[in-house]
Design a protein around this motif. Structure first.
Motif, PDB file in Angstrom:
ATOM      1  N   GLN A   1     -19.947  90.776 -90.692  1.00  0.00           N
ATOM      2  CA  GLN A   1     -19.117  92.062 -91.485  1.00  0.00           C
ATOM      3  C   GLN A   1     -18.590  92.632 -90.273  1.00  0.00           C
ATOM      4  O   GLN A   1     -17.371  93.043 -90.376  1.00  0.00           O
ATOM      5  CB  GLN A   1     -20.550  92.869 -91.602  1.00  0.00           C
ATOM      6  CG  GLN A   1     -21.121  92.924 -92.848  1.00  0.00           C
ATOM      7  CD  GLN A   1     -22.713  93.363 -93.134  1.00  0.00           C
ATOM      8  OE1 GLN A   1     -23.316  93.764 -92.256  1.00  0.00           O
ATOM      9  NE2 GLN A   1     -21.972  94.923 -93.890  1.00  0.00           N
TER      10      GLN A   1
ATOM     11  N   SER B   1     -20.790  89.753-101.089  1.00  0.00           N
ATOM     12  CA  SER B   1     -20.292  90.606-100.766  1.00  0.00           C
ATOM     13  C   SER B   1     -19.353  90.300 -99.419  1.00  0.00           C
ATOM     14  O   SER B   1     -18.605  90.721 -98.936  1.00  0.00           O
ATOM     15  CB  SER B   1     -19.965  92.093-100.378  1.00  0.00           C
ATOM     16  OG  SER B   1     -21.812  92.438-100.117  1.00  0.00           O
ATOM     17  N   ASN B   2     -20.375  89.439 -98.292  1.00  0.00           N
ATOM     18  CA  ASN B   2     -19.771  89.020 -96.404  1.00  0.00           C
ATOM     19  C   ASN B   2     -19.051  87.755 -96.718  1.00  0.00           C
ATOM     20  O   ASN B   2     -19.180  87.639 -95.973  1.00  0.00           O
ATOM     21  CB  ASN B   2     -21.611  89.008 -96.166  1.00  0.00           C
ATOM     22  CG  ASN B   2     -22.491  87.879 -96.368  1.00  0.00           C
ATOM     23  OD1 ASN B   2     -22.608  87.620 -96.986  1.00  0.00           O
ATOM     24  ND2 ASN B   2     -23.045  87.939 -95.190  1.00  0.00           N
TER      25      ASN B   2
ATOM     26  N   PRO C   1     -22.473  93.943-103.543  1.00  0.00           N
ATOM     27  CA  PRO C   1     -23.677  93.465-103.048  1.00  0.00           C
ATOM     28  C   PRO C   1     -24.976  92.426-103.537  1.00  0.00           C
ATOM     29  O   PRO C   1     -25.190  92.373-104.852  1.00  0.00           O
ATOM     30  CB  PRO C   1     -24.236  95.178-103.281  1.00  0.00           C
ATOM     31  CG  PRO C   1     -22.646  95.431-103.164  1.00  0.00           C
ATOM     32  CD  PRO C   1     -21.877  94.722-104.334  1.00  0.00           C
TER      33      PRO C   1
ATOM     34  N   PRO D   1     -14.394  96.438 -93.587  1.00  0.00           N
ATOM     35  CA  PRO D   1     -13.667  96.639 -95.142  1.00  0.00           C
ATOM     36  C   PRO D   1     -12.001  96.504 -95.006  1.00  0.00           C
ATOM     37  O   PRO D   1     -11.620  96.069 -95.694  1.00  0.00           O
ATOM     38  CB  PRO D   1     -14.199  97.923 -96.138  1.00  0.00           C
ATOM     39  CG  PRO D   1     -15.745  97.073 -95.060  1.00  0.00           C
ATOM     40  CD  PRO D   1     -15.017  97.050 -93.612  1.00  0.00           C
TER      41      PRO D   1
ATOM     42  N   THR E   1     -28.207  97.858 -99.244  1.00  0.00           N
ATOM     43  CA  THR E   1     -27.280  97.245 -99.403  1.00  0.00           C
ATOM     44  C   THR E   1     -26.638  96.805 -98.470  1.00  0.00           C
ATOM     45  O   THR E   1     -26.785  97.731 -97.405  1.00  0.00           O
ATOM     46  CB  THR E   1     -26.045  97.213-100.130  1.00  0.00           C
ATOM     47  OG1 THR E   1     -24.993  98.355 -99.681  1.00  0.00           O
ATOM     48  CG2 THR E   1     -25.896  97.823-101.518  1.00  0.00           C
TER      49      THR E   1
ATOM     50  N   ASP F   1     -23.675  96.231 -97.086  1.00  0.00           N
ATOM     51  CA  ASP F   1     -22.897  97.009 -97.085  1.00  0.00           C
ATOM     52  C   ASP F   1     -22.859  98.055 -96.822  1.00  0.00           C
ATOM     53  O   ASP F   1     -21.978  99.171 -95.798  1.00  0.00           O
ATOM     54  CB  ASP F   1     -22.091  97.278 -98.110  1.00  0.00           C
ATOM     55  CG  ASP F   1     -20.899  95.662 -99.062  1.00  0.00           C
ATOM     56  OD1 ASP F   1     -21.243  94.872 -97.942  1.00  0.00           O
ATOM     57  OD2 ASP F   1     -21.419  95.125 -99.966  1.00  0.00           O
ATOM     58  N   GLU F   2     -23.483  99.121 -97.116  1.00  0.00           N
ATOM     59  CA  GLU F   2     -24.322 100.955 -96.351  1.00  0.00           C
ATOM     60  C   GLU F   2     -25.075 100.321 -95.424  1.00  0.00           C
ATOM     61  O   GLU F   2     -24.730 101.356 -94.621  1.00  0.00           O
ATOM     62  CB  GLU F   2     -25.528 100.826 -98.356  1.00  0.00           C
ATOM     63  CG  GLU F   2     -25.592 101.952 -97.442  1.00  0.00           C
ATOM     64  CD  GLU F   2     -26.650 102.766 -98.356  1.00  0.00           C
ATOM     65  OE1 GLU F   2     -26.949 104.053 -98.323  1.00  0.00           O
ATOM     66  OE2 GLU F   2     -26.957 102.424 -99.648  1.00  0.00           O
TER      67      GLU F   2
ATOM     68  N   ARG G   1     -16.493  87.491 -99.100  1.00  0.00           N
ATOM     69  CA  ARG G   1     -15.836  88.486 -98.992  1.00  0.00           C
ATOM     70  C   ARG G   1     -14.325  88.034 -98.655  1.00  0.00           C
ATOM     71  O   ARG G   1     -12.814  87.837 -99.271  1.00  0.00           O
ATOM     72  CB  ARG G   1     -15.732  89.837 -99.147  1.00  0.00           C
ATOM     73  CG  ARG G   1     -14.717  90.804-100.185  1.00  0.00           C
ATOM     74  CD  ARG G   1     -14.425  92.119-100.003  1.00  0.00           C
ATOM     75  NE  ARG G   1     -15.771  92.902 -99.963  1.00  0.00           N
ATOM     76  CZ  ARG G   1     -16.227  92.919-100.932  1.00  0.00           C
ATOM     77  NH1 ARG G   1     -14.865  92.822-102.580  1.00  0.00           N
ATOM     78  NH2 ARG G   1     -17.560  94.037-101.686  1.00  0.00           N
TER      79      ARG G   1
END
Length: 313
Positions: free
Chosen positions: A234, A71-72, A99, A239, A212, A214-215, A74
């Motif tokens: 990130q 996901s990084n 993730p 996001p 994750t 993301d979390e 994206r």
């Protein structure tokens, strides 16, 4: 220890230039780009990139590739796909982002649905090679992550070591979010950095482990955690943003940790299906041309004897 401050990254300017370049291409080539890449590129501009990426012959018939990506990637991967399609308009690429652990589970459960797997660590592609029948290509490293200490509650104007050490000396309560080191190289690097700075034992009770990366970012960005070890990519790709951010506008929220102060965060991939066509994209991804874009997006390049990027010196 001397800590590097963020270098200027003019990614928005970069994005504007390549959009102009893309607009100059004929409509038939544009119509052959992947839907995912077009949707993202329509919101962004991109940098004019050097002309030293490998160019193999483009297939005459339209071929489809499905990439499973950590996901990084994206924001930056659709830009790379869009640039790739200038030379290979007949290779249409679909991307699935997840993730790290969830992505591994999805690909491992149905490996025939994906042609290239781009993970957030080195261990998952190795496991994929061992568990999926018919996979012959060895894993490859496609980028290297940069670790940053991120906060929305505390000013980030001194070194990360001093920042955390001073909070400990002042006996101030705080929390520190770290991604689970069992499945993410970013978590392993964060713990190793704390150990190297002689901070781990004292800060350990304050660590909040997340499932994750993301979390980890979401927890820190929402101020539910005072600090978080996240990736620079990130920070530059929050996001809700539609374009990568200029590093200068965010410099008070994070500090980049020197790359030699923690184990390298190597992100590996592996080709699962359609090896000939997949290899064309993998060669592009590892080229100086693509590594330059990844560097501007917050990653470190994979340096070889022929890589001339400044970050490799």
């Amino acid at each position: 220890m001397t800590f590097n401050q963020p270098a200027t990254i003019c990614f928005n300017t970069m994005l504007c230039i390549i959009t102009a370049f893309i607009a100059g291409c004929n409509s038939s080539n544009n119509n052959q780009n992947s839907t995912a890449a077009n949707n993202q590129a329509s919101k962004e501009s991109a940098k004019t990139i050097s002309n030293n990426a490998p160019v193999a012959s483009s297939p005459k018939a339209i071929e489809n590739l499905h990439i499973a990506a950590f996901s990084n990637l994206r924001m930056v991967l659709p830009i790379l796909v869009s640039d790739f399609n200038h030379n290979y308009p007949n290779i249409k690429i679909q991307i699935t982002f997840e993730p790290n652990a969830a992505l591994y589970d999805k690909v491992n459960a149905n490996p025939q649905s994906f042609d290239i797997y781009l993970a957030g660590n080195q261990s998952y592609p190795k496991q994929m090679l061992a568990s999926v029948k018919g996979v012959k290509a060895a894993p490859f490293t496609y980028t290297r992550g940069q670790l940053v200490l991120y906060s929305h509650k505390y000013p980030m104007d001194i070194s990360p070591t001093t920042t955390l050490d001073q909070l400990m000396l002042d006996n101030k309560p705080f929390s520190l979010a770290i991604a689970n080191p069992e499945n993410l190289a970013y978590g392993v690097a964060a713990e190793a950095w704390l150990v190297n700075q002689n901070l781990y034992n004292n800060i350990k009770p304050k660590i909040v482990y997340t499932n994750t990366l993301d979390e980890t970012f979401a927890l820190t960005d929402s101020r539910k955690a005072d600090f978080g070890f996240v990736s620079l990519s990130q920070v530059l790709n929050k996001p809700n943003n539609i374009a990568l951010q200029n590093v200068n506008t965010l410099s008070n929220n994070y500090l980049i940790l020197p790359k030699n102060s923690y184990p390298p965060i190597l992100q590996d991939g592996i080709i699962l299906n359609h090896p000939n066509t997949s290899q064309i994209f993998v060669d592009y991804l590892k080229s100086v041309k693509a590594q330059d874009v990844l560097t501007d997006a917050g990653f470190l390049p994979i340096c070889t004897s022929t890589t001339i990027l400044p970050a490799c010196k």
